[in-house]
Design an enzyme around this catalytic site. Structure first.
Site, PDB file in Angstrom:
ATOM      1  N   SER A 247       0.832  -1.193   0.000  1.00 46.99           N
ATOM      2  CA  SER A 247       0.000   0.000   0.000  1.00 46.99           C
ATOM      3  C   SER A 247       0.877   1.257   0.000  1.00 46.99           C
ATOM      4  O   SER A 247       1.671   1.455  -0.920  1.00 46.99           O
ATOM      5  CB  SER A 247      -0.964  -0.038   1.188  1.00 46.99           C
ATOM      6  OG  SER A 247      -1.978   0.923   1.045  1.00 46.99           O
ATOM      7  N   ASP A 339      -8.863  -5.729  -5.558  1.00 47.80           N
ATOM      8  CA  ASP A 339      -8.490  -4.670  -4.623  1.00 47.80           C
ATOM      9  C   ASP A 339      -9.527  -3.550  -4.715  1.00 47.80           C
ATOM     10  O   ASP A 339      -9.696  -2.937  -5.762  1.00 47.80           O
ATOM     11  CB  ASP A 339      -7.102  -4.148  -4.987  1.00 47.80           C
ATOM     12  CG  ASP A 339      -6.566  -3.114  -4.005  1.00 47.80           C
ATOM     13  OD1 ASP A 339      -7.361  -2.584  -3.189  1.00 47.80           O
ATOM     14  OD2 ASP A 339      -5.357  -2.836  -4.046  1.00 47.80           O
ATOM     15  N   HIS A 374      -6.860  -6.149  -1.240  1.00 46.45           N
ATOM     16  CA  HIS A 374      -5.760  -5.207  -1.045  1.00 46.45           C
ATOM     17  C   HIS A 374      -4.695  -5.741  -0.092  1.00 46.45           C
ATOM     18  O   HIS A 374      -3.498  -5.585  -0.330  1.00 46.45           O
ATOM     19  CB  HIS A 374      -6.323  -3.894  -0.496  1.00 46.45           C
ATOM     20  CG  HIS A 374      -5.308  -2.795  -0.357  1.00 46.45           C
ATOM     21  ND1 HIS A 374      -4.733  -2.178  -1.445  1.00 46.45           N
ATOM     22  CD2 HIS A 374      -4.766  -2.207   0.747  1.00 46.45           C
ATOM     23  CE1 HIS A 374      -3.888  -1.253  -1.021  1.00 46.45           C
ATOM     24  NE2 HIS A 374      -3.881  -1.257   0.298  1.00 46.45           N
TER      25      HIS A 374
END
Length: 445
Positions: A247, A339, A374
């Site tokens: 991320s 995601d 994610h």
């Protein structure tokens, strides 16, 4: 490996104690032919939050259930899913629904209770009723650190984190390991990488010890100092390091690859190819960040926010692009096709197109995993569909389905290790003796 009840029901978990990225084999015997049962797992995290999973099975003609070969008929998952009881752990009904499993104390294992109950039972009854018939249960332990792995707190200049070293004299391939906007220090991936032959520095970059609580911009000098620490360590191969970032950690990893020549392998996991929300200062020059458009955040039908559409269009992000073509690093973009926080696959493929247009001479590739969200973590980490996130101060959707996310994490873990090993050891500028020693070590581990 097993527990036997008074009724003669035997529940086995093999092995009873293992590393966290290793699968187990769950079997039940001593049942009546065709008997309906519920398999159940229970685990608590560092905050004492309770996570549970359950699945309905029917015994075969011999009164046996083999989770590796038989399909779940219902519960937290359906169909064939050998590691379903671990990969689908979710907050118990009396917990806040959108809670992410957190592991900070990696020196102690996760303790999982696995049980088998008579009949097909709901999760509410399993958690709240005391009148259920427990046929058998066992305690299973999942370790983040193998025997001989060292955890070394790091306070080197401004650098804060923990270094995890494999057993033995080394030298080992070195990695800087970072996560996202959760902040603090997350060590579980580095601990597991050390079990697989890597010297991994779990690096904090805000909200930890004397680091700033909030960061308006980053300075590449901090990350250069982290690389310097690794390369100076006597047990780390000295020709270059790898970086891993999830991320927000993904765009920090890309920044390191772009501006630090000693970074020769970069893995981004559902990250960005440009600074996001906080800029990166490089020798006095600030590479500005793109910002999320909060007006484009939408609410899903289940009441959690979806930030995927809040990422600006590619043409806007291009203005903030880092000079990736000047890097010496190989790039591996690991992305979940489902995601729901970042349009990571689109960004990763566009970054590769950009590198191709600049005739980039090093390796770069995208590995996409269907149905994966994610939060791609090491194998058998509980899938988290949504959790509270500090950037938006609300529950945010991460995406993925439990079955495919579990499969995606297994595949991503192998792809990442193979990529790092190839570029840090097999293609590294090391003499033949050191190379053979390192390969022998990995084969042993």
């Amino acid at each position: 490996m097993c527990s036997t009840s008074k009724e003669g029901v035997i529940l086995s978990v093999d092995p009873l104690s293992c590393l966290h990225d290793e699968p187990v084999h769950i079997k039940v015997s001593g049942l009546k032919p065709g008997q309906d049962v519920t398999l159940w797992s229970s685990m608590r995290d560092v905050r004492n939050a309770h996570f549970v999973s359950y699945a309905h099975y029917r015994a075969d003609g011999n009164g046996e259930i083999d989770v590796d070969e038989m399909k779940s008929l219902g519960g937290q998952y359906e169909g064939l899913m050998p590691m379903g009881l671990l990969g689908t752990l979710v907050p118990a009904p009396n917990e806040y629904k959108y809670t992410r499993f957190f592991k900070r104390d990696v020196e102690n294992p996760n303790v999982v209770t696995v049980g088998v109950y008579d009949g097909h039972i709901s999760i509410e009854a399993l958690c709240l009723s005391e009148d259920l018939k427990l046929l058998s249960s066992v305690i299973h332990k999942r370790h983040y650190m193998a025997p001989g792995v060292q955890r070394i707190p790091v306070r080197y200049g401004k650098v804060r984190g923990s270094l995890f070293l494999p057993p033995g004299d080394g030298p080992f391939p070195g990695i800087v390991d970072m996560f996202g906007t959760a902040g603090g220090l997350l060590e579980f991936r580095s601990a597991q990488l050390a079990c697989r032959g890597f010297a991994s520095l779990a690096l904090a970059f805000f909200n930890y010890e004397d680091l700033p609580k909030v960061v308006e911009e980053f300075d590449i000098a901090y990350f250069e100092e982290a690389v310097e620490y690794l390369l100076k360590h006597k047990k780390v191969l000295g020709h270059g390091v790898g970086v891993i970032g999830t991320s927000k950690g993904g765009d920090l990893a890309v920044s390191m690859a772009a501006f630090i020549p000693s970074v020769i392998a970069c893995v981004t996991i559902n990250g960005f190819f440009a600074p996001a929300n906080q800029g990166m200062r490089v020798k006095g020059f600030l590479y500005p960040p793109f910002k999320w458009d909060r007006n484009r955040v939408v609410m899903n039908d289940d009441g959690v926010f979806n930030a995927k559409l809040s990422i600006p269009p590619r043409t806007d992000i291009e203005k903030f692009l880092l000079p990736l073509e000047k890097s010496r690093s190989a790039f591996l973009f690991l992305v979940g096709s489902d995601d729901q926080n970042v349009n990571a696959e689109f960004q990763a493929r566009w970054a590769c197109k950009y590198l191709a247009q600049h005739n980039y001479r090093h390796d770069y590739r995208v590995e996409s995993f269907p149905g994966t969200g994610h939060l791609i973590e090491p194998p058998f980490s509980p899938h988290c569909y949504a959790s509270f996130q500090h950037t938006f101060m609300s529950a945010i959707c991460w995406g993925g389905s439990a079955k495919y996310h579990t499969l995606g994490q297994e595949k991503a873990w192998k792809k990442m290790q193979d990529f790092l090993w190839h570029h840090l050891v097999e293609k590294g500028r090391v003499d033949n003796e050191t190379h053979l020693s390192s390969v022998a070590l990995r084969s042993h581990l």
